[in-house]
Write an enzyme that holds these catalytic residues in place. Structure first.
Site, PDB file in Angstrom:
ATOM      1  N   HIS A 117      43.319  77.932  41.500  1.00 56.08           N
ATOM      2  CA  HIS A 117      43.996  76.821  40.807  1.00 56.08           C
ATOM      3  C   HIS A 117      43.190  76.313  39.625  1.00 56.08           C
ATOM      4  O   HIS A 117      43.317  75.149  39.235  1.00 56.08           O
ATOM      5  CB  HIS A 117      44.265  75.697  41.813  1.00 56.08           C
ATOM      6  CG  HIS A 117      45.137  76.127  42.944  1.00 56.08           C
ATOM      7  ND1 HIS A 117      46.472  76.412  42.804  1.00 56.08           N
ATOM      8  CD2 HIS A 117      44.838  76.401  44.237  1.00 56.08           C
ATOM      9  CE1 HIS A 117      46.972  76.801  43.954  1.00 56.08           C
ATOM     10  NE2 HIS A 117      45.995  76.809  44.854  1.00 56.08           N
TER      11      HIS A 117
ATOM     12  N   GLU B 273      20.282  68.708  42.170  1.00 56.46           N
ATOM     13  CA  GLU B 273      19.436  67.500  42.134  1.00 56.46           C
ATOM     14  C   GLU B 273      17.942  67.837  42.058  1.00 56.46           C
ATOM     15  O   GLU B 273      17.148  66.981  41.668  1.00 56.46           O
ATOM     16  CB  GLU B 273      19.715  66.590  43.316  1.00 56.46           C
ATOM     17  CG  GLU B 273      19.294  67.098  44.669  1.00 56.46           C
ATOM     18  CD  GLU B 273      19.485  66.030  45.745  1.00 56.46           C
ATOM     19  OE1 GLU B 273      19.325  64.841  45.466  1.00 56.46           O
ATOM     20  OE2 GLU B 273      19.816  66.405  46.869  1.00 56.46           O
TER      21      GLU B 273
ATOM     22  N   CYS C  74      12.965  50.663  43.414  1.00 58.81           N
ATOM     23  CA  CYS C  74      11.524  50.751  43.163  1.00 58.81           C
ATOM     24  C   CYS C  74      10.789  50.630  44.492  1.00 58.81           C
ATOM     25  O   CYS C  74      11.380  50.354  45.519  1.00 58.81           O
ATOM     26  CB  CYS C  74      11.116  49.605  42.247  1.00 58.81           C
ATOM     27  SG  CYS C  74      12.089  49.525  40.758  1.00 58.81           S
TER      28      CYS C  74
ATOM     29  N   GLU D  30      27.422  70.517  49.637  1.00 57.84           N
ATOM     30  CA  GLU D  30      26.030  70.127  49.898  1.00 57.84           C
ATOM     31  C   GLU D  30      25.072  71.136  49.275  1.00 57.84           C
ATOM     32  O   GLU D  30      24.048  70.756  48.689  1.00 57.84           O
ATOM     33  CB  GLU D  30      25.795  69.998  51.398  1.00 57.84           C
ATOM     34  CG  GLU D  30      24.362  69.717  51.813  1.00 57.84           C
ATOM     35  CD  GLU D  30      23.770  68.439  51.198  1.00 57.84           C
ATOM     36  OE1 GLU D  30      24.528  67.598  50.661  1.00 57.84           O
ATOM     37  OE2 GLU D  30      22.529  68.312  51.227  1.00 57.84           O
TER      38      GLU D  30
ATOM     39  N   TRP E 284      11.549  52.571  39.187  1.00 59.49           N
ATOM     40  CA  TRP E 284      12.702  53.360  38.774  1.00 59.49           C
ATOM     41  C   TRP E 284      13.428  52.481  37.779  1.00 59.49           C
ATOM     42  O   TRP E 284      14.062  51.486  38.153  1.00 59.49           O
ATOM     43  CB  TRP E 284      13.582  53.688  39.981  1.00 59.49           C
ATOM     44  CG  TRP E 284      14.683  54.661  39.680  1.00 59.49           C
ATOM     45  CD1 TRP E 284      14.597  56.027  39.686  1.00 59.49           C
ATOM     46  CD2 TRP E 284      16.037  54.358  39.297  1.00 59.49           C
ATOM     47  NE1 TRP E 284      15.819  56.578  39.363  1.00 59.49           N
ATOM     48  CE2 TRP E 284      16.712  55.591  39.106  1.00 59.49           C
ATOM     49  CE3 TRP E 284      16.753  53.179  39.105  1.00 59.49           C
ATOM     50  CZ2 TRP E 284      18.057  55.670  38.749  1.00 59.49           C
ATOM     51  CZ3 TRP E 284      18.083  53.248  38.739  1.00 59.49           C
ATOM     52  CH2 TRP E 284      18.726  54.479  38.563  1.00 59.49           C
TER      53      TRP E 284
ATOM     54  N   LYS F 261      14.868  57.973  46.196  1.00 57.97           N
ATOM     55  CA  LYS F 261      15.275  58.320  47.554  1.00 57.97           C
ATOM     56  C   LYS F 261      16.345  57.387  48.092  1.00 57.97           C
ATOM     57  O   LYS F 261      17.234  57.795  48.817  1.00 57.97           O
ATOM     58  CB  LYS F 261      14.056  58.274  48.487  1.00 57.97           C
ATOM     59  CG  LYS F 261      14.352  58.656  49.927  1.00 57.97           C
ATOM     60  CD  LYS F 261      14.796  60.100  50.038  1.00 57.97           C
ATOM     61  CE  LYS F 261      15.096  60.488  51.459  1.00 57.97           C
ATOM     62  NZ  LYS F 261      15.701  61.832  51.548  1.00 57.97           N
TER      63      LYS F 261
ATOM     64  N   ARG G  91      10.645  56.413  45.968  1.00 52.99           N
ATOM     65  CA  ARG G  91      11.615  55.359  45.646  1.00 52.99           C
ATOM     66  C   ARG G  91      11.741  55.143  44.147  1.00 52.99           C
ATOM     67  O   ARG G  91      12.635  54.428  43.684  1.00 52.99           O
ATOM     68  CB  ARG G  91      11.230  54.046  46.328  1.00 52.99           C
ATOM     69  CG  ARG G  91      11.222  54.075  47.839  1.00 52.99           C
ATOM     70  CD  ARG G  91      10.821  52.738  48.413  1.00 52.99           C
ATOM     71  NE  ARG G  91      11.742  51.704  47.968  1.00 52.99           N
ATOM     72  CZ  ARG G  91      12.891  51.411  48.587  1.00 52.99           C
ATOM     73  NH1 ARG G  91      13.258  52.109  49.646  1.00 52.99           N
ATOM     74  NH2 ARG G  91      13.683  50.471  48.150  1.00 52.99           N
TER      75      ARG G  91
ATOM     76  N   ASN H  42      11.939  44.465  42.926  1.00 52.25           N
ATOM     77  CA  ASN H  42      12.884  45.573  43.101  1.00 52.25           C
ATOM     78  C   ASN H  42      14.279  44.970  43.109  1.00 52.25           C
ATOM     79  O   ASN H  42      14.564  44.061  43.871  1.00 52.25           O
ATOM     80  CB  ASN H  42      12.615  46.305  44.427  1.00 52.25           C
ATOM     81  CG  ASN H  42      13.629  47.423  44.663  1.00 52.25           C
ATOM     82  OD1 ASN H  42      14.237  47.919  43.723  1.00 52.25           O
ATOM     83  ND2 ASN H  42      13.828  47.798  45.925  1.00 52.25           N
ATOM     84  N   GLY H  43      15.152  45.464  42.236  1.00 54.38           N
ATOM     85  CA  GLY H  43      16.524  44.953  42.176  1.00 54.38           C
ATOM     86  C   GLY H  43      16.927  44.729  40.730  1.00 54.38           C
ATOM     87  O   GLY H  43      16.327  45.275  39.808  1.00 54.38           O
TER      88      GLY H  43
ATOM     89  N   LYS I 188      22.218  70.068  46.533  1.00 55.28           N
ATOM     90  CA  LYS I 188      20.782  70.386  46.699  1.00 55.28           C
ATOM     91  C   LYS I 188      20.260  71.074  45.442  1.00 55.28           C
ATOM     92  O   LYS I 188      19.225  70.725  44.908  1.00 55.28           O
ATOM     93  CB  LYS I 188      20.584  71.296  47.918  1.00 55.28           C
ATOM     94  CG  LYS I 188      20.746  70.601  49.234  1.00 55.28           C
ATOM     95  CD  LYS I 188      19.539  69.803  49.670  1.00 55.28           C
ATOM     96  CE  LYS I 188      19.500  68.357  49.405  1.00 55.28           C
ATOM     97  NZ  LYS I 188      20.578  67.468  49.610  1.00 55.28           N
TER      98      LYS I 188
HETATM   99  C1  AGP Z   1      20.556  63.623  48.995  1.00 55.67           C
HETATM  100  O1  AGP Z   1      19.878  64.857  48.756  1.00 55.67           O
HETATM  101  C2  AGP Z   1      20.537  62.739  47.791  1.00 55.67           C
HETATM  102  N1  AGP Z   1      19.188  62.418  47.478  1.00 55.67           N
HETATM  103  C3  AGP Z   1      21.468  61.554  47.851  1.00 55.67           C
HETATM  104  O2  AGP Z   1      22.757  62.059  47.609  1.00 55.67           O
HETATM  105  C4  AGP Z   1      21.534  60.765  49.180  1.00 55.67           C
HETATM  106  O3  AGP Z   1      22.113  61.553  50.189  1.00 55.67           O
HETATM  107  C5  AGP Z   1      22.435  59.543  48.960  1.00 55.67           C
HETATM  108  O4  AGP Z   1      21.833  58.725  47.991  1.00 55.67           O
HETATM  109  C6  AGP Z   1      22.688  58.735  50.240  1.00 55.67           C
HETATM  110  O5  AGP Z   1      21.478  58.222  50.721  1.00 55.67           O
HETATM  111  P1  AGP Z   1      21.465  57.592  52.206  1.00 55.67           P
HETATM  112  O6  AGP Z   1      21.777  58.701  53.149  1.00 55.67           O
HETATM  113  O7  AGP Z   1      20.080  57.047  52.370  1.00 55.67           O
HETATM  114  O8  AGP Z   1      22.520  56.520  52.248  1.00 55.67           O
END
Ligand code: AGP
Length: 607
Positions: free
Chosen positions: A503, A487, A2, A480, A74, A602, A27, A100-101, A484
């Site tokens: 395979h 997500e 959060c 990657e 969150w 994030k 966040r 937060n937590g 992208k």
């Molecule tokens: C990346 O597009 C994602 N939002 C997520 O996988 C992110 O890379 C992952 O949570 C790691 O975050 P960090 O690099 O802050 O450790």
């Protein structure tokens, strides 16, 4: 994960808190709220929805005061409802808390409190905190909070205000990030730097087990036993305008286009004398030259960078290297050799799994190097050595500029170690360095193809599935690219090693399946072309990322996105940009919230 903001000073608390929450919305963004004290009374405004919804609530029912707290959520425990939004209060509406937590023992605490007559208004774990403070308050808020902390188990960063002691705001940190902003005649708390930048650049990052009592003109830090503790105020180098969109429709698109600028800055900083100068710290240089294994641990996009890093470290520095998800690494009970270097890669520097991996390595007496974006973040402060990627604040939840900056740092690190070990002769180093210096311009060339990529997005944005393929150093590029897309557009996308298709995954291929193949001119180019032919033979709709001038791919690809030629080791840096843009434009066409995708945050600061 959060976002928390707190303020005490002369400004109107509603504007400070709401703007601060906007800067932290990445966040968490399923509900939000604000509390303020005015003329001895506590006012709360909170609701499910985004910060923009909270703005309309506050505009309809204004809130006044010069001391307040705010929260953007969150959800971990408790559905997304108005009642479960923070702040939470005690029975008498005199104490307000944002948290937060995760309070792991909240069920038993809530049961005990309820049995003692406390009335709960939400089904969150966080609400036990104000009720415990209420119960422990005996004329001294700090004492009440210290007693409360002793009963809490789990991760918590929380900030408290109270009409009982309206001249202060108190912040507590245990395993979730919390920063104190030291202003002129004002003090602030925030989960992350962007919320502070328009007020101050002087910060103190709290460590686990610390509590701060802040007044308008002073603060005092204590440990959880109530012993005063002194900490150095740090000046951060980020500027307030770095967290603005600067005319772009989304932070993500701005950050995709910022990548050449980030490279220019890092090349100027780390390539001064024509040689990589990552290892400015002589001790780090000595340590790294004696390591016989790099064990890279990271999450999500950062793990993909780490996977590419293993190719770079092994090819250039001739050091054995593996990359592993932090969430697996931390529970694997790995066998360590004292000459293993554990490398943590993290944009936020707060990812719980990656932090746990750092602590596991430290517990086993290993040296830890972290490659980080956010200054003074927890992982940075708990590592033996830190290399900053200097990408500036990355606000979009989908990581883009941090990813390519991570790749640059890994390449520079590999080149420097390989050169110092004598594996890379002067003339070869010069070849790599000269090519590195051309990358910002080559990145701009790729970005200039955005209109073509937007057109491709218009053809495929209704697809329900995507497959991304790559080989060698671009196998992680495929992973990657898939991440992208999935997500931010919510399309199911699989990234796969192209050589693995036969395979099993090739069974997925039919005329409805878009298959993106990363096929720049590298040592595995011919093999990749064979894999493309396998897909073509089964009717797959093929999109190819290829090297400028490659005419052969036109026979197989429905769409070809060309990227400038570069050395094999740098192809992932150029090849990912079209995939970032493709994901972005497909998500926009699907009316997805690109900067704040559903279910995501994030920085994943909980397990
Ligand atoms: C990346 O597009 C994602 N939002 C997520 O996988 C992110 O890379 C992952 O949570 C790691 O975050 P960090 O690099 O802050 O450790």
């Amino acid at each position: 994960m959060c976002g928390i903001v707190g303020y005490i000073g002369n400004k109107d608390v509603d504007s400070v808190i709401l703007v601060g929450l906007e800067k932290l919305e990445y966040r968490g963004y399923d509900s939000a709220g604000i509390a303020a004290i005015h003329e001895g009374e506590l006012f709360i405004r909170k609701r499910k929805g985004r910060i923009v919804d909270l703005y309309s609530l506050v505009n309809g029912k204004p809130i006044k005061g010069n001391v307040g707290i705010g929260h953007t959520r969150w959800a971990t425990h408790g559905k997304v409802t108005d009642e479960n939004a923070h702040p939470h209060t005690d029975c008498n509406n005199t104490i307000a808390v944002v948290h937060n937590g995760i309070i792991e023992n909240y069920i038993e605490l809530k049961k005990e409190l309820t049995e003692r007559g406390h009335v709960f208004k939400s089904d969150t774990d966080s609400e036990v905190i104000p009720h415990l403070i209420e119960e422990n308050y005996d004329g001294d808020m700090l004492e009440a909070i210290l007693k409360t902390i002793k009963k809490l188990k789990g991760a918590f960063a929380f900030v408290v205000i109270s009409t009982l002691e309206p001249d202060k705001i108190i912040g507590v940190r245990m395993a979730s990030p919390l920063i104190l902003g030291v202003g002129e005649n004002e003090m602030l708390f925030a989960s992350d730097i962007p919320a502070l930048l328009s007020h101050t650049k002087k910060i103190i990052t709290l460590d686990d087990g610390e509590i701060v009592v802040a007044r308008q003109n002073s603060f005092q830090i204590y440990d959880f036993e109530g012993n005063p503790r002194e900490k150095e105020i740090k000046e951060i180098t980020w500027e307030a305008d770095m967290v603005e969109k600067e005319g772009f429709p989304h932070y993500m698109l701005k950050e995709i286009h910022e990548q050449p600028k980030v490279f220019v800055k890092n090349i100027a900083s780390y390539l001064k004398s024509g040689e990589p100068q990552i290892l400015k710290d002589f001790n780090l240089r000595r340590i790294l030259l004696n390591k016989n294994e790099f064990y890279i641990q990271a999450s999500g996009t950062s793990l993909h960078a780490g996977m590419i890093g293993t190719y770079m470290v092994q090819d250039l520095a001739r050091v054995k290297s593996v990359a592993e998800y932090s969430s697996e690494f931390r529970y694997k009970n790995p066998v360590f050799d004292p000459r293993t270097l554990v490398v943590a890669i993290s944009q936020s520097g707060e990812t719980a799994d990656t932090l746990a991996g750092v602590r596991l390595a430290k517990k086993n007496g290993l040296d830890v190097l972290s490659i980080i974006n956010v200054q003074e973040s927890t992982i940075a402060r708990e590592s033996d050595y830190v290399i900053y990627i200097n990408a500036g604040p990355e606000i979009g939840v989908a990581s883009t500029k941090a990813y390519t900056a991570q790749l640059l740092i890994l390449a520079l690190l590999s080149l420097e170690i390989g050169y110092l070990k004598g594996y890379i002769p002067d003339d070869e180093l010069k070849k790599y360095v000269n090519e590195l210096k051309t990358l910002p311009e080559k990145m701009r060339v790729v970005l200039s193809h955005e209109a073509q990529i937007q057109h491709i997005a218009e053809k495929f944005y209704n697809a329900n599935n995507f497959m991304f393929l790559g080989r060698g150093i671009n196998f992680p590029t495929a992973l990657e690219g898939a991440l992208k897309l999935k997500e931010i557009s919510y399309i199911h996308a699989t990234g796969y090693a192209a050589g693995e298709m036969k395979h099993g995954p090739i069974a997925l291929v039919d005329e409805n399946l878009p298959v993106v193949v990363v096929a720049p001119k590298t040592s595995v180019y011919e093999k990749t072309i064979s894999n493309i032919q396998e897909v073509k033979a089964r009717g797959g709709r093929i999109i190819i990322v290829a090297t400028e001038g490659d005419e052969e791919v036109k026979e197989f690809g429905e769409e070809i996105i060309y990227v400038p030629e570069t050395l094999e080791i740098f192809t992932p840096i150029l090849s990912i940009i079209p995939l970032q843009l493709l994901a972005y434009h497909i998500a926009v066409l699907r009316n997805c919230d690109v900067d704040k995708p559903r279910n995501l945050a994030k920085s994943v600061t909980v397990e």
